[in-house]
Design a protein around this motif. Sequence first.
Motif, PDB file in Angstrom:
ATOM      1  N   UNK A 167       9.023 -16.699   7.008  1.00 16.70           N
ATOM      2  CA  UNK A 167       8.711 -15.450   6.314  1.00 16.70           C
ATOM      3  C   UNK A 167       9.509 -15.369   5.017  1.00 16.70           C
ATOM      4  N   UNK A 168       8.853 -14.961   3.969  1.00 20.16           N
ATOM      5  CA  UNK A 168       9.451 -14.981   2.640  1.00 20.16           C
ATOM      6  C   UNK A 168      10.179 -13.678   2.330  1.00 20.16           C
ATOM      7  N   UNK A 169      11.485 -13.789   2.143  1.00 21.31           N
ATOM      8  CA  UNK A 169      12.262 -12.633   1.719  1.00 21.31           C
ATOM      9  C   UNK A 169      11.826 -12.205   0.324  1.00 21.31           C
ATOM     10  N   UNK A 170      11.566 -13.190  -0.516  1.00 23.57           N
ATOM     11  CA  UNK A 170      11.156 -12.902  -1.886  1.00 23.57           C
ATOM     12  C   UNK A 170       9.851 -12.122  -1.913  1.00 23.57           C
ATOM     13  N   UNK A 171       8.864 -12.567  -1.139  1.00 23.31           N
ATOM     14  CA  UNK A 171       7.577 -11.878  -1.119  1.00 23.31           C
ATOM     15  C   UNK A 171       7.732 -10.450  -0.618  1.00 23.31           C
ATOM     16  N   UNK A 172       8.556 -10.264   0.403  1.00 21.61           N
ATOM     17  CA  UNK A 172       8.761  -8.930   0.954  1.00 21.61           C
ATOM     18  C   UNK A 172       9.420  -7.989  -0.039  1.00 21.61           C
ATOM     19  N   UNK A 173      10.476  -8.478  -0.710  1.00 20.34           N
ATOM     20  CA  UNK A 173      11.162  -7.643  -1.690  1.00 20.34           C
ATOM     21  C   UNK A 173      10.282  -7.362  -2.896  1.00 20.34           C
ATOM     22  N   UNK A 174       9.516  -8.366  -3.326  1.00 22.96           N
ATOM     23  CA  UNK A 174       8.598  -8.155  -4.454  1.00 22.96           C
ATOM     24  C   UNK A 174       7.501  -7.163  -4.101  1.00 22.96           C
ATOM     25  N   UNK A 175       7.114  -7.114  -2.828  1.00 21.76           N
ATOM     26  CA  UNK A 175       6.084  -6.158  -2.406  1.00 21.76           C
ATOM     27  C   UNK A 175       6.605  -4.727  -2.419  1.00 21.76           C
ATOM     28  N   UNK A 176       7.945  -4.581  -2.397  1.00 16.82           N
ATOM     29  CA  UNK A 176       8.524  -3.238  -2.462  1.00 16.82           C
ATOM     30  C   UNK A 176       9.451  -2.904  -1.315  1.00 16.82           C
ATOM     31  N   UNK A 177       9.732  -3.864  -0.426  1.00 15.42           N
ATOM     32  CA  UNK A 177      10.653  -3.597   0.681  1.00 15.42           C
ATOM     33  C   UNK A 177      12.079  -3.458   0.157  1.00 15.42           C
ATOM     34  N   UNK A 178      12.923  -2.795   0.936  1.00 14.61           N
ATOM     35  CA  UNK A 178      14.302  -2.550   0.516  1.00 14.61           C
ATOM     36  C   UNK A 178      15.306  -3.455   1.211  1.00 14.61           C
ATOM     37  N   UNK A 179      14.963  -3.936   2.398  1.00 10.74           N
ATOM     38  CA  UNK A 179      15.900  -4.776   3.129  1.00 10.74           C
ATOM     39  C   UNK A 179      15.109  -5.631   4.108  1.00 10.74           C
ATOM     40  N   UNK A 180      15.814  -6.587   4.763  1.00  9.95           N
ATOM     41  CA  UNK A 180      15.153  -7.601   5.562  1.00  9.95           C
ATOM     42  C   UNK A 180      16.091  -7.973   6.714  1.00  9.95           C
ATOM     43  N   UNK A 181      15.581  -8.044   7.935  1.00  8.26           N
ATOM     44  CA  UNK A 181      16.390  -8.460   9.079  1.00  8.26           C
ATOM     45  C   UNK A 181      15.535  -9.317   9.997  1.00  8.26           C
ATOM     46  N   UNK A 182      16.151 -10.333  10.600  1.00  5.43           N
ATOM     47  CA  UNK A 182      15.408 -11.261  11.462  1.00  5.43           C
ATOM     48  C   UNK A 182      15.680 -10.979  12.941  1.00  5.43           C
ATOM     49  N   UNK A 212       0.823  -1.215   0.000  1.00  3.40           N
ATOM     50  CA  UNK A 212       0.000   0.000   0.000  1.00  3.40           C
ATOM     51  C   UNK A 212       0.855   1.263   0.000  1.00  3.40           C
ATOM     52  N   UNK A 213       1.967   1.215   0.697  1.00  8.21           N
ATOM     53  CA  UNK A 213       2.877   2.365   0.686  1.00  8.21           C
ATOM     54  C   UNK A 213       3.423   2.583  -0.725  1.00  8.21           C
ATOM     55  N   UNK A 214       3.844   1.520  -1.366  1.00 10.90           N
ATOM     56  CA  UNK A 214       4.423   1.636  -2.709  1.00 10.90           C
ATOM     57  C   UNK A 214       3.375   2.039  -3.756  1.00 10.90           C
ATOM     58  N   UNK A 215       2.124   1.705  -3.524  1.00 10.89           N
ATOM     59  CA  UNK A 215       1.071   2.018  -4.498  1.00 10.89           C
ATOM     60  C   UNK A 215       0.492   3.415  -4.306  1.00 10.89           C
TER      61      UNK A 215
END
Length: 385
Positions: free
Chosen positions: A95-110, A74-77
């Motif tokens: 949790x899917x890194x791929x799904x998060x990045x495809x949604x528009x996220x820039x980075x990922x941390x656990x 929603x932020x990206x749209x």
Amino acid sequence: MPHAQKTRTSHVLAVDDTPDNLFLIKAILGDEGYKVNVAKDGMDALDKIAQSPPDLILLDIMMPGMDGYEVTRRVRQNPALRYIPILLITAHEQSSVVEGLDAGADDFIRKPFDTDELLARVRSLLRLKHSIDDREKMSQQREDFVSRLTHDLRTPLVAADRMLHLFQEETFCPISPEMKDAIAAMIGSNQNLLQMVNTLLEVYRHEAGQKKLTFAPCDLGIVAQEIFQELHPLAQEKGIHLQMDVQPMANSLEKQEAIVLGDRLELRRVLTNLVGNAIKFTDTGFVKVRIFKDLKDPEYSTSQPSTNSTAWMVVEVEDTGSGISPEDQENLFKRFRKGKHKRADSGLGLYLSRCIVEGHGGTIHAQSTVGKGSLFTVHLPVTQA
């Protein structure tokens, strides 16, 4: 000790449904000099982002109601938001890194995250954010400067044009034929420069969203006929034959009409540019304009046709001129991309034509063979009443 890179206070929004996690993030980032706001869920985050966009979003993925993936989408749209980096945080291995990045996220941390790693990722994303903001600011300042400059240049150019015409008409004193020829050359150069300034001003108006198109029924056949009358002396001087073919439209058997809903002045600018260029680059032969209705979408169109359109009005401008090389054709409608032909100008005319045509929901395309001529095709949607 705050990191030496930060020269401005960065605003961070932390989003998590667990209060303890929010407290921890706020404490870590607060100690580094960041201003941290918090949101307890996805909807709360979207409200806070809309009210006061942060410089960075730290976003938990697994939240009730709306998860982090959906918040990211929603932020990206949202077209009203400038770019905001998003760092997704999760404690779940699945949790899917791929799904998060495809949604528009820039980075990922656990979780549980290392404090130094979190701060390093935050610094990295904020550097990216500030770099983009600075570049956009510089671009806007440059465009504002050019816009003001073109406005200021028009006044002395118009004044010089009027004064030169007064000299040419011997308003002040008699002048020799040689002086009249020199003044005529000066008038021509001044008018070329004024036309370039006007074109540049129109380009920046379109790019800045300041250009408002006035839509009304417009007969392209009549517009083309007016342009032919204006440019006929130039074509006649070069021995070029001007031709126009307006095919009868559906339900218009007694009268040839080529009516679209558009801004007459701007569409006239497009046709004048295309026909003028065709005459300019043609030394022998003809320049021909064809106008007809077509029910098929243009094959080269990269945009979806208007939902209100059931047909296209097609304008073709064909010439037997020098043609355009394949390399120049690739950049033909790009901004400030001047061709290699010795008669090529600033490269703004075709770019402006593209802006105008696309502003009408249409497309513009060129086909050309060196030494054999060119064909420019414009498709404009016909809106049904």
